[in-house]
Design a protein around this motif. Structure first.
Motif, PDB file in Angstrom:
ATOM      1  N   ILE A  99       3.935  -3.080   7.037  1.00 27.38           N
ATOM      2  CA  ILE A  99       4.219  -1.644   6.910  1.00 27.38           C
ATOM      3  C   ILE A  99       3.958  -1.168   5.480  1.00 27.38           C
ATOM      4  CG2 ILE A  99       6.029   0.119   7.109  1.00 27.38           C
ATOM      5  CD1 ILE A  99       7.282  -1.655   9.302  1.00 27.38           C
ATOM      6  N   THR A 100       4.247  -2.017   4.497  1.00 31.99           N
ATOM      7  CA  THR A 100       3.953  -1.670   3.103  1.00 31.99           C
ATOM      8  C   THR A 100       2.458  -1.432   2.913  1.00 31.99           C
ATOM      9  OG1 THR A 100       5.856  -2.905   2.252  1.00 31.99           O
ATOM     10  CG2 THR A 100       4.049  -2.487   0.711  1.00 31.99           C
ATOM     11  N   ARG A 101       1.638  -2.293   3.478  1.00 29.51           N
ATOM     12  CA  ARG A 101       0.181  -2.110   3.376  1.00 29.51           C
ATOM     13  C   ARG A 101      -0.250  -0.812   4.061  1.00 29.51           C
ATOM     14  NH1 ARG A 101       0.396  -7.702   4.085  1.00 29.51           N
ATOM     15  NH2 ARG A 101       0.125  -7.536   6.351  1.00 29.51           N
ATOM     16  N   GLU A 102       0.330  -0.519   5.204  1.00 28.41           N
ATOM     17  CA  GLU A 102      -0.008   0.724   5.910  1.00 28.41           C
ATOM     18  C   GLU A 102       0.328   1.943   5.058  1.00 28.41           C
ATOM     19  OE1 GLU A 102       0.946  -1.140  10.379  1.00 28.41           O
ATOM     20  OE2 GLU A 102       2.286   0.352   9.487  1.00 28.41           O
ATOM     21  N   GLN A 103       1.510   1.933   4.439  1.00 26.83           N
ATOM     22  CA  GLN A 103       1.922   3.074   3.623  1.00 26.83           C
ATOM     23  C   GLN A 103       1.096   3.172   2.343  1.00 26.83           C
ATOM     24  OE1 GLN A 103       6.169   3.251   2.985  1.00 26.83           O
ATOM     25  NE2 GLN A 103       6.638   3.260   5.168  1.00 26.83           N
ATOM     26  N   THR A 104       0.734   2.017   1.767  1.00 25.22           N
ATOM     27  CA  THR A 104      -0.095   2.004   0.564  1.00 25.22           C
ATOM     28  C   THR A 104      -1.463   2.610   0.843  1.00 25.22           C
ATOM     29  OG1 THR A 104       1.033   0.032  -0.294  1.00 25.22           O
ATOM     30  CG2 THR A 104      -1.155   0.516  -1.192  1.00 25.22           C
ATOM     31  N   GLU A 105      -2.086   2.189   1.931  1.00 23.26           N
ATOM     32  CA  GLU A 105      -3.404   2.710   2.286  1.00 23.26           C
ATOM     33  C   GLU A 105      -3.348   4.213   2.531  1.00 23.26           C
ATOM     34  OE1 GLU A 105      -4.418   0.298   5.620  1.00 23.26           O
ATOM     35  OE2 GLU A 105      -4.726  -1.511   4.412  1.00 23.26           O
ATOM     36  N   ALA A 106      -2.275   4.676   3.167  1.00 26.39           N
ATOM     37  CA  ALA A 106      -2.140   6.109   3.431  1.00 26.39           C
ATOM     38  C   ALA A 106      -1.983   6.893   2.132  1.00 26.39           C
ATOM     39  CB  ALA A 106      -0.941   6.356   4.348  1.00 26.39           C
ATOM     40  N   ALA A 107      -1.189   6.358   1.190  1.00 24.83           N
ATOM     41  CA  ALA A 107      -0.970   7.050  -0.083  1.00 24.83           C
ATOM     42  C   ALA A 107      -2.257   7.132  -0.897  1.00 24.83           C
ATOM     43  CB  ALA A 107       0.120   6.344  -0.886  1.00 24.83           C
ATOM     44  N   ILE A 108      -3.030   6.049  -0.905  1.00 23.25           N
ATOM     45  CA  ILE A 108      -4.294   6.050  -1.637  1.00 23.25           C
ATOM     46  C   ILE A 108      -5.270   7.034  -1.008  1.00 23.25           C
ATOM     47  CG2 ILE A 108      -6.318   4.640  -2.208  1.00 23.25           C
ATOM     48  CD1 ILE A 108      -4.396   2.258  -2.518  1.00 23.25           C
ATOM     49  N   ALA A 109      -5.306   7.077   0.311  1.00 24.01           N
ATOM     50  CA  ALA A 109      -6.192   8.005   1.011  1.00 24.01           C
ATOM     51  C   ALA A 109      -5.840   9.454   0.694  1.00 24.01           C
ATOM     52  CB  ALA A 109      -6.116   7.769   2.513  1.00 24.01           C
ATOM     53  N   GLN A 110      -4.573   9.704   0.394  1.00 27.82           N
ATOM     54  CA  GLN A 110      -4.122  11.058   0.056  1.00 27.82           C
ATOM     55  C   GLN A 110      -4.273  11.372  -1.427  1.00 27.82           C
ATOM     56  OE1 GLN A 110      -0.136  11.187   1.613  1.00 27.82           O
ATOM     57  NE2 GLN A 110      -0.812  10.884   3.727  1.00 27.82           N
ATOM     58  N   GLY A 111      -4.830  10.420  -2.199  1.00 28.72           N
ATOM     59  CA  GLY A 111      -5.130  10.670  -3.606  1.00 28.72           C
ATOM     60  C   GLY A 111      -3.994  10.432  -4.565  1.00 28.72           C
ATOM     61  N   ALA A 112      -3.040   9.574  -4.222  1.00 27.14           N
ATOM     62  CA  ALA A 112      -1.910   9.307  -5.117  1.00 27.14           C
ATOM     63  C   ALA A 112      -2.399   8.750  -6.457  1.00 27.14           C
ATOM     64  CB  ALA A 112      -0.951   8.315  -4.469  1.00 27.14           C
ATOM     65  N   ARG A 113      -1.828   9.268  -7.547  1.00 23.18           N
ATOM     66  CA  ARG A 113      -2.199   8.791  -8.890  1.00 23.18           C
ATOM     67  C   ARG A 113      -1.372   7.578  -9.300  1.00 23.18           C
ATOM     68  NH1 ARG A 113      -0.703  13.771 -12.255  1.00 23.18           N
ATOM     69  NH2 ARG A 113       0.815  13.927 -10.570  1.00 23.18           N
ATOM     70  N   CYS A 114      -0.193   7.447  -8.699  1.00 24.34           N
ATOM     71  CA  CYS A 114       0.705   6.354  -9.069  1.00 24.34           C
ATOM     72  C   CYS A 114       1.478   5.914  -7.836  1.00 24.34           C
ATOM     73  CB  CYS A 114       1.665   6.825 -10.165  1.00 24.34           C
ATOM     74  SG  CYS A 114       2.814   5.565 -10.751  1.00 24.34           S
ATOM     75  N   LEU A 115       1.457   4.622  -7.573  1.00 24.15           N
ATOM     76  CA  LEU A 115       2.218   4.042  -6.472  1.00 24.15           C
ATOM     77  C   LEU A 115       3.412   3.303  -7.056  1.00 24.15           C
ATOM     78  CD1 LEU A 115      -0.743   2.428  -4.500  1.00 24.15           C
ATOM     79  CD2 LEU A 115       0.317   4.630  -4.033  1.00 24.15           C
ATOM     80  N   VAL A 116       4.590   3.611  -6.552  1.00 23.40           N
ATOM     81  CA  VAL A 116       5.803   2.929  -6.994  1.00 23.40           C
ATOM     82  C   VAL A 116       6.337   2.117  -5.827  1.00 23.40           C
ATOM     83  CG1 VAL A 116       8.173   3.210  -7.801  1.00 23.40           C
ATOM     84  CG2 VAL A 116       6.375   4.678  -8.718  1.00 23.40           C
ATOM     85  N   PHE A 117       6.377   0.811  -6.006  1.00 25.61           N
ATOM     86  CA  PHE A 117       6.910  -0.086  -4.982  1.00 25.61           C
ATOM     87  C   PHE A 117       8.363  -0.394  -5.355  1.00 25.61           C
ATOM     88  CE2 PHE A 117       2.348  -0.667  -5.083  1.00 25.61           C
ATOM     89  CZ  PHE A 117       2.012  -0.603  -3.745  1.00 25.61           C
ATOM     90  N   ASP A 118       9.286   0.203  -4.614  1.00 26.21           N
ATOM     91  CA  ASP A 118      10.720   0.048  -4.850  1.00 26.21           C
ATOM     92  C   ASP A 118      11.161  -1.225  -4.123  1.00 26.21           C
ATOM     93  OD1 ASP A 118      13.480   0.189  -4.841  1.00 26.21           O
ATOM     94  OD2 ASP A 118      13.581   2.300  -4.292  1.00 26.21           O
TER      95      ASP A 118
END
Length: 205
Positions: A99-118
């Motif tokens: 699920i983390t990979r799924e959410q990461t791919e979605a965030a990158i596709a939406q143009g996120a500048r910074c990913l924070v893994f809590d």
């Protein structure tokens, strides 16, 4: 010209440190926050992906009337039986990873500048998480402060909180892994937010 890849920050801290508060501040600044603990709770909630395997391995008694994992019963089980903890993690961790990979791919596709893994147990995971992030942020405070905060919000006894703290990495271990430390001791929320905002500016937020 391809856009620069987003920064990947691993955010961690002991129970009661204020890690979730810091994650919320980073989200408001524009970071895409991927909450490993929330994902873990989702797979053990009613209808969660881990429920069938938990019922098969630990018995239907570990599933509450609402269809979710009985968290209190499971907490008592894994505290008394280290093998049970390993068995539970073997069920949950692969699902959280997916699920983390799924959410990461979605965030990158939406143009996120910074990913924070809590990730509450980032330090305990060893190289697995450290190799996936550019920087590790540790939210830190005195252990006595952790205890007071958790008792106030959860109603647990001091002994129960100390037992949870003892299951996590030590303060020294977390600080040794930190690239940046958010010291959340004796601060009000505006002061904490100022500290977080100043740090976040270096990561495009």
């Amino acid at each position: 010209m391809n856009p620069s890849p987003p920064w990947r920050i691993g955010l961690t801290g002991g129970i009661g440190s204020g890690k979730s508060t810091v994650a919320g501040m980073l989200a408001r600044l524009g970071a895409a926050v991927i909450d490993a603990d929330a994902i873990s709770r989702s797979v053990t909630a009613s209808g969660g992906r881990a429920i069938p395997a938990i019922a098969e391995r630990f018995g239907p008694g570990m599933i509450g009337a609402d269809g979710a994992m009985d968290r209190q019963a499971m907490r008592e089980r894994v505290f008394s039986d280290p093998a049970a903890r390993q068995q539970l993690e073997a069920i949950i961790h692969p699902l959280v990873g997916t699920i983390t990979r799924e959410q990461t791919e979605a965030a990158i596709a939406q143009g996120a500048r910074c990913l924070v893994f809590d990730v509450p147990l980032l330090v305990e995971s060893g190289k697995r998480w450290r190799s996936q992030v550019d920087r590790v942020w540790v939210v830190d405070c005195e252990p006595a402060t952790q205890r007071e905060r958790v008792m106030a919000r959860s109603g647990l006894s001091a002994d129960e909180v100390d037992r949870i703290i003892a299951q996590q990495a030590t303060r020294v271990q977390r600080l040794a892994c930190a690239d940046l430390v958010v010291f959340n001791q004796g601060l009000n929320l505006p002061q904490l937010e100022h500290q977080v905002t100043e740090m976040a500016h270096h990561f495009g937020l």
